[in-house]
Design a protein around this motif. Structure first.
Motif, mmCIF file in Angstrom:
data_model
loop_
_atom_site.group_PDB
_atom_site.id
_atom_site.type_symbol
_atom_site.label_atom_id
_atom_site.label_comp_id
_atom_site.label_asym_id
_atom_site.label_seq_id
_atom_site.Cartn_x
_atom_site.Cartn_y
_atom_site.Cartn_z
ATOM 1 N N GLY A 14 0.840 -1.243 -0.110
ATOM 2 C CA GLY A 14 0.061 -0.144 0.026
ATOM 3 C C GLY A 14 0.871 1.174 0.008
ATOM 4 O O GLY A 14 0.264 2.325 0.259
ATOM 5 N N VAL A 15 2.071 1.191 -0.039
ATOM 6 C CA VAL A 15 3.040 2.419 -0.188
ATOM 7 C C VAL A 15 2.700 3.152 -1.661
ATOM 8 O O VAL A 15 2.634 2.380 -2.596
ATOM 9 C CB VAL A 15 4.553 1.914 0.190
ATOM 10 C CG1 VAL A 15 5.216 3.334 -0.212
ATOM 11 C CG2 VAL A 15 4.570 1.303 1.308
ATOM 12 N N VAL A 16 2.497 4.490 -1.689
ATOM 13 C CA VAL A 16 2.206 5.268 -2.665
ATOM 14 C C VAL A 16 3.095 6.403 -2.672
ATOM 15 O O VAL A 16 3.795 6.747 -1.852
ATOM 16 C CB VAL A 16 0.950 5.536 -2.995
ATOM 17 C CG1 VAL A 16 -0.232 4.259 -3.029
ATOM 18 C CG2 VAL A 16 0.230 6.565 -1.883
ATOM 19 N N LYS A 17 3.087 6.934 -3.932
ATOM 20 C CA LYS A 17 4.185 8.029 -4.030
ATOM 21 C C LYS A 17 3.738 9.237 -3.102
ATOM 22 O O LYS A 17 2.624 9.323 -2.720
ATOM 23 C CB LYS A 17 3.491 8.769 -5.383
ATOM 24 C CG LYS A 17 4.531 9.873 -6.063
ATOM 25 C CD LYS A 17 4.040 10.453 -7.335
ATOM 26 C CE LYS A 17 4.929 11.753 -7.445
ATOM 27 N NZ LYS A 17 4.518 12.722 -8.671
ATOM 28 N N GLY A 18 4.763 9.702 -2.554
ATOM 29 C CA GLY A 18 4.777 10.885 -1.766
ATOM 30 C C GLY A 18 4.643 10.321 -0.350
ATOM 31 O O GLY A 18 4.769 11.154 0.510
ATOM 32 N N ASP A 19 4.418 8.948 0.223
ATOM 33 C CA ASP A 19 4.481 8.362 1.138
ATOM 34 C C ASP A 19 6.114 8.527 1.879
ATOM 35 O O ASP A 19 6.993 8.526 1.190
ATOM 36 C CB ASP A 19 4.166 7.019 1.423
ATOM 37 C CG ASP A 19 2.477 6.787 1.306
ATOM 38 O OD1 ASP A 19 2.034 7.686 1.355
ATOM 39 O OD2 ASP A 19 2.089 5.585 1.254
ATOM 40 N N VAL A 20 5.873 8.519 3.162
ATOM 41 C CA VAL A 20 7.405 8.626 3.931
ATOM 42 C C VAL A 20 7.609 7.165 4.531
ATOM 43 O O VAL A 20 6.757 6.790 5.263
ATOM 44 C CB VAL A 20 7.377 9.413 5.153
ATOM 45 C CG1 VAL A 20 8.847 9.543 5.797
ATOM 46 C CG2 VAL A 20 7.498 11.102 4.569
ATOM 47 N N VAL A 21 8.568 6.506 4.045
ATOM 48 C CA VAL A 21 8.860 5.155 4.543
ATOM 49 C C VAL A 21 10.227 5.158 5.329
ATOM 50 O O VAL A 21 11.160 5.867 4.776
ATOM 51 C CB VAL A 21 9.342 4.156 3.329
ATOM 52 C CG1 VAL A 21 9.738 2.834 3.833
ATOM 53 C CG2 VAL A 21 7.863 4.063 2.482
ATOM 54 N N THR A 22 10.139 4.757 6.573
ATOM 55 C CA THR A 22 11.330 5.028 7.462
ATOM 56 C C THR A 22 12.015 3.784 7.378
ATOM 57 O O THR A 22 11.524 2.511 7.329
ATOM 58 C CB THR A 22 10.876 5.097 8.977
ATOM 59 O OG1 THR A 22 9.798 6.418 9.057
ATOM 60 C CG2 THR A 22 11.920 5.353 9.914
ATOM 61 N N ILE A 23 13.357 3.942 7.229
ATOM 62 C CA ILE A 23 14.406 2.765 7.270
ATOM 63 C C ILE A 23 15.357 2.736 8.436
ATOM 64 O O ILE A 23 15.916 3.703 8.673
ATOM 65 C CB ILE A 23 15.097 2.852 5.920
ATOM 66 C CG1 ILE A 23 14.340 2.862 4.714
ATOM 67 C CG2 ILE A 23 16.256 1.773 5.727
ATOM 68 C CD1 ILE A 23 14.892 3.016 3.359
ATOM 69 N N TYR A 24 15.288 1.620 9.269
ATOM 70 C CA TYR A 24 16.206 1.599 10.353
ATOM 71 C C TYR A 24 16.904 0.429 10.490
ATOM 72 O O TYR A 24 16.385 -0.560 10.974
ATOM 73 C CB TYR A 24 15.096 1.894 11.765
ATOM 74 C CG TYR A 24 15.702 1.641 12.959
ATOM 75 C CD1 TYR A 24 16.580 2.631 13.345
ATOM 76 C CD2 TYR A 24 15.290 0.589 13.899
ATOM 77 C CE1 TYR A 24 16.949 2.666 14.761
ATOM 78 C CE2 TYR A 24 15.834 0.432 15.170
ATOM 79 C CZ TYR A 24 16.595 1.830 15.642
ATOM 80 O OH TYR A 24 17.138 1.575 17.020
ATOM 81 N N MET A 25 18.037 0.649 9.604
ATOM 82 C CA MET A 25 18.881 -0.869 9.261
ATOM 83 C C MET A 25 20.213 -0.596 9.672
ATOM 84 O O MET A 25 21.016 0.665 10.191
ATOM 85 C CB MET A 25 18.663 -1.268 7.968
ATOM 86 C CG MET A 25 17.078 -1.678 7.852
ATOM 87 S SD MET A 25 16.789 -1.868 6.001
ATOM 88 C CE MET A 25 17.282 -3.372 5.788
ATOM 89 N N GLY A 26 21.101 -1.718 9.578
ATOM 90 C CA GLY A 26 22.440 -1.492 9.678
ATOM 91 C C GLY A 26 23.110 -1.239 8.182
ATOM 92 O O GLY A 26 22.369 -0.793 7.245
ATOM 93 N N ASN A 27 24.456 -1.371 8.029
ATOM 94 C CA ASN A 27 25.025 -1.057 6.979
ATOM 95 C C ASN A 27 25.060 -2.298 6.100
ATOM 96 O O ASN A 27 26.077 -3.025 5.950
ATOM 97 C CB ASN A 27 26.564 -0.537 7.283
ATOM 98 C CG ASN A 27 27.170 0.181 6.213
ATOM 99 O OD1 ASN A 27 26.653 0.082 4.986
ATOM 100 N ND2 ASN A 27 28.341 0.686 6.308
#
Ligand code: WT7
Length: 631
Positions: free
Chosen positions: A128-141
């Motif tokens: 359901g992610v669409v253009k303009g949404d903010v997706v948070t990414i919390y990961m390692g390298n």
């Protein structure tokens, strides 16, 4: 530490380096860019990138400082980072060479990376992610961080990467501020042989968040984690069913690419916004020219994707240039302080870009360690994040670069997107100076009225004019954008980065450090207000002030001064508890090195804490003008 002492030494590049460089003559290119800035970028953008549709206006400055670049063009940075390489020999080249902390290795070709990104973009769409949404990414390298970022960009969603060293509270604040509905995280990250339980912290944030709906979890450490039905999904499960055919969204040049939070003068981090077209053109061009990137290079930007350095120079610009980029999961000195030199030898790394803190950290183990390895592949070196002190510069030059590889000291910021002041390989170097502006960039050092200061005098660093990868605004807060960056020299229309600097007789600029209440610890920006508000959120603390003090390795360390509430004993245990509390509220990088308990804090009559007084006292320096002091 004498980071800002203007030293007299000049290092001239060899003829070989100059003759083989993409830009053998800085002055002629800079003159051309300054004479016709838009013509300069227009030509570069046309020649080196693919656009679905051309622009009608190279630079729209009608609503400055809300500048727009390549207006009317249609593009997508992912088209240039991946799609276009599918039709050339780059398709079969290593895009990412990953090495885990424990020595596991993955080599991902452009073709393979593209497939992963296509699949994950379909996963995001299905969720359901669409253009303009903010997706948070919390990961390692790890490579999946790049996959997640690129998949967002591919469908026109914005990513907001939160550094994996931040706490659940810091993560929560950023999720809430951006009203993010989707989080991508890992079960854990490896750090010094131990697991950092990212999933557990993500769960804490998810449970408190008012906006977050779903979480996708990448398996990295394989430890047991709790997954909540309907909210949490395994990355590998979703990827197994995803199609590897995916259209890249046709976006406008000025569509949002990402936000990245950075510290400022208030307790609330700022969401710096970057867009597709200008960011792509500027970051790719700066990498190619400054690090003289060639097809055969193995490029290693030893940063973390959680910072702007990782965004611009691990993920986006190397891929847009079709380069091979190294990604290393661990820290420089684990399990041994030889780790980095092993990697350079193993992969034949040709360009190494890192921070003064890392260099000083490795320098303390002596020059015997790099000597044990074949580092002869290195032809260029780089530094970023803080001023590099001449002693560290010289050690890096002699013992890592074998007195052959020039050091590109690049000054820039989260806000600028790419290098602003930097040498090119053909430019004579002075240890400790980031030299002059990248072609077309006009840095200057000025006094309060905007007059250029005389050589040797300290002043405020300004950038006189727009550039393609400049921040577009603070996401959701145009007013703060105007006030923070454009109000000091409003009439002149200059960008103010909040750094102080000096200029020398040759026009070289020497950055001294931040002018605002921001502390630069090991190249990472921390706001004094952020740390202070974390301290006072502890029940024992009534008031707090923090200052940055010089440190041989980290450049700056944080010292806290606290007034406790009645009934609390000022024991070393409480000091330890407060350090841990800041770790929990912000992250380990923000923990004060020491906590002092005091009965009062120096304040102005209006109640503002005078941190400079505390700092001067600590350093045994003259406390200066105290006329505004209340007590
Ligand atoms: C601040 C920006 C750009 C990526 C890393 C930090 C300081 C950065 C240098 C340098 C002297 C430097 C400045 C700047 N800084 N590079 N080569 N020499 N100082 O990004 O977290 O946005 O911090 O870092 O003070 O304002 P950031």
């Amino acid at each position: 530490m004498a980071a800002n002492e203007m030293s007299g030494d000049v290092y001239y590049p060899s003829e070989d380096i100059v003759n083989n460089a993409h830009i053998p003559d800085y002055d002629s290119v800079n003159d051309k860019a300054v004479a016709d800035l838009t013509g300069f970028w227009d030509e570069i953008a046309k020649e080196n990138f693919e656009w679905y549709a051309p622009w009608h206006t190279t630079l729209d400055d009608s609503n400055a400082p809300f500048y727009k670049w390549f207006v009317g063009a249609e593009t997508n940075i992912v088209h240039n980072a991946l799609d276009r390489h599918m039709h050339t020999a780059t398709r079969n080249k290593a895009a990412i060479i990953f090495e885990g902390e424990g020595g596991d290795e993955r080599i991902i070709t452009y073709h393979q990376l593209n497939r992963l990104v296509c699949k994950f973009s379909n996963v995001l769409r299905d969720q359901g992610v669409v253009k303009g949404d903010v997706v948070t990414i919390y990961m390692g390298n790890i490579p999946e961080t790049a996959v997640a970022m690129l998949a967002c960009a591919k469908i026109g969603a914005m990513h907001s990467v939160v550094f994996g060293g931040f706490s659940s509270e810091a993560l929560l604040g950023r999720i809430e501020d951006s009203k993010s509905k989707m989080l991508i995280t890992c079960d854990g990250a490896w750090r010094r042989g131990k697991i950092v339980d990212l999933k557990a912290m993500a769960t804490v944030a998810a449970e408190k968040s008012t906006s977050l709906e779903k979480m996708i979890v990448v398996q990295r450490t394989n430890h047991d984690v709790e997954m909540k039905d309907g909210r949490d999904f395994w990355y590998h499960d979703l990827m197994a069913d995803a199609s590897d055919k995916s259209e890249t969204a046709r976006l406008s040049s000025e569509d949002n690419l990402f936000i990245l939070y950075t510290s400022g003068t208030t307790g609330r981090p700022k969401a710096i916004l970057h867009t597709h077209g200008g960011y792509m053109v500027y970051t790719a061009t700066t990498l190619k020219w400054v690090f003289d990137l060639k097809d055969e290079d193995v490029w290693w930007c030893a940063a973390d994707p959680g910072w702007i350095t990782g965004h611009s120079y691990i993920v986006y610009s190397p891929l847009v240039n079709g380069a091979t980029s190294i990604m290393y999961e661990g820290t420089p000195d684990y399990p041994t302080p030889e780790r980095w030199w092993q990697l350079v030898q193993k992969y034949g790394i040709t360009i190494l870009y890192t921070s003064p803190t890392a260099i000083r950290g490795l320098m303390k183990y002596g020059s015997e360690l790099p000597k044990k390895y074949d580092l002869s592949s290195l032809r260029l070196l780089g530094s970023v994040g803080e001023p590099i002190n001449p002693a560290a510069w010289k050690w890096y030059y002699e013992h890592v670069g074998n007195s052959k590889a020039p050091i590109m000291d690049t000054w820039w910021q989260t806000e600028t997107g790419g290098f602003m002041m930097t040498p090119l390989p053909s430019v004579p170097l002075k240890p400790g100076s980031a030299t002059r502006g990248f072609p077309g960039i006009l840095p200057d050092v000025v006094d309060k009225d905007g007059n250029s200061v005389k050589p040797g005098e300290e002043g405020t660093l300004v950038i006189k004019g727009p550039w393609p990868s400049m921040l577009r605004t603070i996401y959701g807060d145009d007013e703060r954008y105007l006030k923070q960056y454009w109000s000091e020299f409003k009439e002149q229309g200059w960008y103010c980065p909040s750094d102080s600097a000096k200029k020398d007789e040759d026009g070289y600029i020497w950055v001294i450090g931040r002018q605002d209440d921001v502390i630069n610890v090991a190249g990472h920006r921390l706001g004094t207000a952020e740390i202070e508000s974390a301290l006072v959120s502890h029940p024992a603390v009534a008031e707090a002030a923090v200052v940055g003090l010089p440190d041989d390795v980290k450049g700056t360390i944080v010292k806290a001064f606290c007034i406790v509430n009645q009934g609390n004993e000022t024991t070393p245990e409480l000091g330890e508890a407060l350090r841990a509390h800041v770790g929990k509220e912000i992250g380990a990088i923000a923990k004060p090195a020491s906590v002092a308990f005091v009965d009062s804090l120096p304040k102005t009559r209006s109640g503002k804490i005078m941190r400079r007084v505390l700092k001067a006292q600590e350093l045994g320096e003259d406390v200066g003008d105290l006329s505004t002091l209340a007590d």
